[in-house]
Design an enzyme around this catalytic site. Structure first.
Site, PDB file in Angstrom:
ATOM      1  CE1 TYR A 176       0.645   1.712   4.256  1.00 18.98           C
ATOM      2  CE2 TYR A 176       1.087  -0.636   4.381  1.00 18.98           C
ATOM      3  CZ  TYR A 176       1.211   0.642   4.905  1.00 18.98           C
ATOM      4  OH  TYR A 176       1.908   0.840   6.074  1.00 18.98           O
ATOM      5  CG  PHE A 186       0.602   9.423   5.314  1.00 16.64           C
ATOM      6  CD1 PHE A 186       0.308   8.277   6.031  1.00 16.64           C
ATOM      7  CD2 PHE A 186      -0.339   9.902   4.418  1.00 16.64           C
ATOM      8  CE1 PHE A 186      -0.895   7.610   5.861  1.00 16.64           C
ATOM      9  CE2 PHE A 186      -1.550   9.249   4.244  1.00 16.64           C
ATOM     10  CZ  PHE A 186      -1.833   8.098   4.954  1.00 16.64           C
ATOM     11  CE1 TYR A 230      -4.384   6.705  12.247  1.00 15.43           C
ATOM     12  CE2 TYR A 230      -4.598   7.237   9.914  1.00 15.43           C
ATOM     13  CZ  TYR A 230      -4.143   6.400  10.922  1.00 15.43           C
ATOM     14  OH  TYR A 230      -3.449   5.266  10.602  1.00 15.43           O
TER      15      TYR A 230
END
Length: 255
Positions: A176, A186, A230
């Site tokens: 991924y 990130f 998040y």
């Protein structure tokens, strides 16, 4: 507390002090005494540094540069002349203008101010990120091949697989790449050179829902709204209320 706010020497200074204290002098005898004296007197000069030809200058510049790097996050709040004045006064044994109690009081007041500023900045960023994410998703949902689930998760089938489909409690092996709205990567198993394993009941909701739609051998792109990622707290390199994009290849279901 931020290390830049502490009244302590930078890490390189602590390391320097520790390394010096660890070097015990050998017992002086006729054989070792001359060598020990020579080693103590020999300057530790690094050649080729223009304008810094002596040990004292090189060490002084190194310490000053390290302090500057450590204090960079708060440089706009500092008066370098006053800092220099305080250091010179201390080294000369002059009476300080602040008592220990006053130093603590100033430090606490400044730390509180910096924390309040950071909280206000994070709150403003959260509002902005949420709006930008919503705007992107609103435009993205109408693009060819993009599908939207009831929760608001968006996905596109890049490559269809024909293997098994994972259950909500399965552990999966995947490759991924995760990016922010501005394209910043990130996290990436590709960059690490090896796939990762996750329990689908141990990851963010957008991942749990999205990967459960896949079959082994498939590759999907997911656009995950902040509330399925998040949220307001963010996490690590992920700012608060960030919409996330993931490219995911489902390699294996690990039973």
């Amino acid at each position: 507390m931020n290390s830049a706010l502490r009244y302590a020497a930078p890490l390189v200074l602590a390391s320097l002090v520790l390394s010096l204290s660890a070097c015990k002098k050998p017992e002086a005898d006729e054989a070792t005494a001359p060598a020990a004296v020579a080693a103590e007197e020999a300057p530790a000069v690094v050649a080729g540094i223009e304008g810094q030809e002596t040990e004292k200058k090189q060490v002084s510049y190194m310490i000053g540069l390290d302090m500057a790097k450590s204090l960079s996050p708060i440089k706009d709040s500092l008066d370098i002349e006053v800092m220099t004045e305080a250091m010179i006064a201390h080294f000369n044994g002059a009476e300080p203008k602040l008592t220990d109690e006053q130093m603590i009081e100033v430090q606490q007041a400044f730390t509180t101010k910096m924390q309040e500023q950071a909280a206000a900045k994070a709150a403003a960023a959260a509002v902005e990120n949420l709006a930008k994410g919503a705007e992107f998703l609103a435009a993205n949902k109408d693009k060819p091949g993009v599908q939207t689930t009831e929760s608001g998760l968006q996905y596109e089938v890049v490559r269809a697989g024909n293997g098994d489909q994972p259950a909500a409690t399965d552990v999966v092996k995947v490759h991924y790449k995760g990016t922010l709205l501005d394209g910043t990567v990130f996290d990436s198993s590709y960059d690490r050179g090896e796939p990762a394993e996750f329990g689908l009941n141990q990851v963010i909701p957008g991942w749990s829902e999205g990967v459960a739609l896949m079959k082994v051998g498939s590759k999907y792109t997911f656009w995950i709204p902040a509330e399925l990622a998040y949220g307001e707290s963010g996490g690590g390199p992920i700012p608060p209320n960030s919409m996330l994009t993931f490219e995911v290849e489902l390699l294996e279901i690990v039973k």
